[in-house]
Design a protein around this motif. Structure first.
Motif, mmCIF file in Angstrom:
data_model
loop_
_atom_site.group_PDB
_atom_site.id
_atom_site.type_symbol
_atom_site.label_atom_id
_atom_site.label_comp_id
_atom_site.label_asym_id
_atom_site.label_seq_id
_atom_site.Cartn_x
_atom_site.Cartn_y
_atom_site.Cartn_z
ATOM 1 N N LEU A 355 2.923 -15.397 -11.434
ATOM 2 C CA LEU A 355 3.154 -15.503 -9.998
ATOM 3 C C LEU A 355 2.079 -16.361 -9.343
ATOM 4 N N LEU A 356 0.985 -16.565 -10.061
ATOM 5 C CA LEU A 356 -0.100 -17.398 -9.510
ATOM 6 C C LEU A 356 0.006 -18.846 -9.998
ATOM 7 N N ARG A 357 1.043 -19.155 -10.752
ATOM 8 C CA ARG A 357 1.225 -20.554 -11.181
ATOM 9 C C ARG A 357 1.569 -21.386 -9.948
ATOM 10 N N PRO A 358 0.760 -22.388 -9.615
ATOM 11 C CA PRO A 358 0.942 -23.090 -8.339
ATOM 12 C C PRO A 358 2.325 -23.738 -8.199
ATOM 13 N N ASP A 359 2.894 -24.229 -9.324
ATOM 14 C CA ASP A 359 4.169 -24.950 -9.203
ATOM 15 C C ASP A 359 5.363 -24.053 -9.521
ATOM 16 N N LEU A 360 5.143 -22.719 -9.537
ATOM 17 C CA LEU A 360 6.216 -21.820 -9.976
ATOM 18 C C LEU A 360 7.494 -21.971 -9.137
#
Ligand code: C2E
Ligand code: MG
Ligand code: MG
Length: 512
Positions: A355-360
């Motif tokens: 959920l913290l992946r910037p490009d999710l």
């Protein structure tokens, strides 16, 4: 006349001697003038005055040199202190800690109890930094430093090793005393930390290495680190004592990490798909993608053996990206061969860390669009976690995913961190009840009541329930009678490669 000349010669000699002594650095040398008061005496007096002046200048210079030297020494001490202190918390840094460990090891060499090292790594610091910003992260670290300092004895060293890693050196103590200090340190971090209007938690995984006399200084810190990793693996926020067996596990972990890095590019990952069914009809309403790693030497590795490592090393971002792309590409292929799969859904597991992946969000939106899949036909299954409480960055990402139109399912409900408050706090629309809850459903009436109560809770929160791990017809019948509509498990179908799922898909198409 002659004698006068001789007297003058002697006085001149005296003058020359005096000048030579002065020139040689004897600034206290003075030349005695005669009673004559003639030119020679005038020169002598002049030289004496010069000598006096030189003496003053010299003393002044000496004084200045002494002051400068003292200043330099002071600066050096300050520099040394700075080089050994962590600027943010004022705690000793790794250099000073290492020195103190060496001293402690040396002084324990002549008998007595050995020193112990505790290594603490905060469990959710990255999230605090990412979500609330670096200032908040710094404030949390300062608070942790303060709490640790007050949890130990004055003679113990609390150091910050960098990032969110702290260490405590206990010069000499029994194992019981060391454990007592470790638990006190852990307890001091259980209470939340307030940063402005936000409340965060800064709990830590703690590794302990108790050095017997003679234990090498460098091994103390290394082995405490290894124990700390075991604490992480044991669910975080706990204390573990180093044992030599742990070394094997560490080697295994670093091997997996190295190999996992190349697994994506090397085409070693694969997805299996397990049907999700409507219990009443047995009709397939979707598929859950489950990751497998086909290792060239070690064969198939199950996600339980590498997802945790991927989460810790950040490799989960890359794995998750691959799963999303591959899963949705498969979804497009299924839909192309079977246009009847109208409401058929693809389930993908997402680690809370992702959920913290910037490009999710962009990646999900783009991948759905590229494969022509409606967001309603993607369900993200999310397990965990401590952080998923109100107001956190994760919750914001979840809400934005909901706005995107994808389904959100709380996975493994009834285990670990999941709590009843999640049901209403999280923007999820369905809940997957963990398989451990139905393991002996048929034979255990208490378990039946418990599962029934869990299902009622889920329904009361206005959510749909799927039960996973259904292995027998009896379990399926019991769950149906409890009002559960959806299920998954070996009874309906094991996870299989897409190529072997044609039959299941026909059942899906017939049903939908
Ligand atoms: P999960 O999402 O709760 O998946 C269910 C697990 O239970 C799967 O194990 C599945 O093979 C197994 N299972 C299904 N039906 C039955 C049954 O009737 N009996 C029993 N005993 N087991 C059953 P698997 O494939 O080993 O996956 C384990 C976990 O790994 C998953 O739990 C999920 O949390 C995680 N995982 C799998 N694939 C991914 C992925 O692509 N990304 C992420 N982040 N996690 C994944
Ligand atoms: Mg799942
Ligand atoms: Mg599950």
């Amino acid at each position: 006349m002659r004698s006068r000349k001789r007297v003058e010669d002697a006085r001149l000699q005296l003058l020359v001697d005096g000048v030579v002594r002065l020139a040689a650095g004897d600034l206290d040398a003075r030349i005695e003038p005669s009673a004559e008061r003639d030119e020679i005496d005038a020169v002598i007096t002049g030289v004496n005055l010069l000598a006096e002046e030189l003496g003053h200048i010299h003393a002044d210079l000496e004084q200045r040199v002494a002051t400068r030297t003292a200043m330099l020494r002071q600066t050096q001490v300050e520099l040394e202190r700075m080089a050994k202190t962590d600027a943010l918390t004022g705690l000793p840094n790794r250099t000073l800690l290492t020195e103190r460990i060496q001293e402690a090891v040396l002084s324990s060499a002549d008998g007595g109890k050995g020193p112990a090292v505790l290594l603490l790594d905060l469990d959710s610091f990255k999230a605090i930094n990412d979500i609330l910003g670096h200032n908040a992260g710094d404030a949390a670290l300062v608070e942790v430093a303060k709490r640790l300092r007050s949890a130990v004895r004055a003679s113990d060293t609390v150091a910050r090793l960098g990032g969110d890693e702290f260490a405590i050196l206990i010069d000499s103590a029994t194992e019981d005393e060391v454990l007592h200090i470790a638990h006190r340190a852990s307890e001091s971090l259980q209470e939340s930390v307030r940063i402005g209007a936000e409340t965060v938690w800064a709990m830590a995984s703690i590794g302990v290495c108790i050095g017997k006399p003679g234990y090498p200084a460098e091994a103390l810190l290394r082995d405490a680190d290894i124990a700390m990793y075991r604490a992480k693996a044991r669910g975080r926020n706990n204390v573990q004592i180093f044992h030599p067996d742990m070394l094997d596990a560490v080697q295994e972990r670093s091997r997996i990490t190295a190999e996992l890095r190349t697994a994506v590019a090397g085409g070693e990952l694969a997805l299996l798909y397990q049907p999700v069914v409507e219990l009443a009809s047995g009709g397939v309403i979707g598929m859950e993608a489950l990751l497998r790693w086909h290792h060239p030497v070690r064969g198939t590795i199950m996600p339980g053996s590498f997802i945790g490592i991927a989460e810790e090393t950040g490799l989960i971002f890359e794995l998750g990206r691959w799963v999303l792309h591959e899963g949705l590409a498969q979804m497009r292929r299924w839909r192309q061969t079977d246009p009847d799969l109208a409401d058929f859904r693809l389930h993908i597991n997402l680690s809370a860390a992702e959920l913290l992946r910037p490009d999710l969000l962009d990646d999900i939106r783009d991948t759905l669009a590229r494969n022509g899949v409606d967001p309603r036909h993607l369900v993200l299954e999310i397990t965990e976690t401590v952080l998923m409480s109100r107001g956190t960055g994760e919750e914001q990402v979840l809400s934005r995913l909901r706005e995107l139109g994808v389904g959100l399912q709380i996975d493994d409900f009834g285990t670990g961190f999941s709590s009843i408050s999640y049901l209403t706090a999280l923007p999820a629309d369905t809940v997957k009840v963990d398989q451990s809850l139905i393991r002996d459903l048929e034979s255990n009436p208490r378990q039946q009541k418990f599962v029934s109560a869990i299902l009622q809770l889920i329904f009361a929160a206005g959510l749909n329930a799927t039960v996973e791990g259904i292995e027998t017809a009896e379990q399926a019948a019991q769950l149906t009678s409890m009002g559960c509509l959806y299920g998954q498990g070996y009874f309906y179908g094991r996870p299989l490669p897409a190529a072997q799922l044609a039959g299941q898909l026909r059942r899906a198409a017939r049903h939908l």
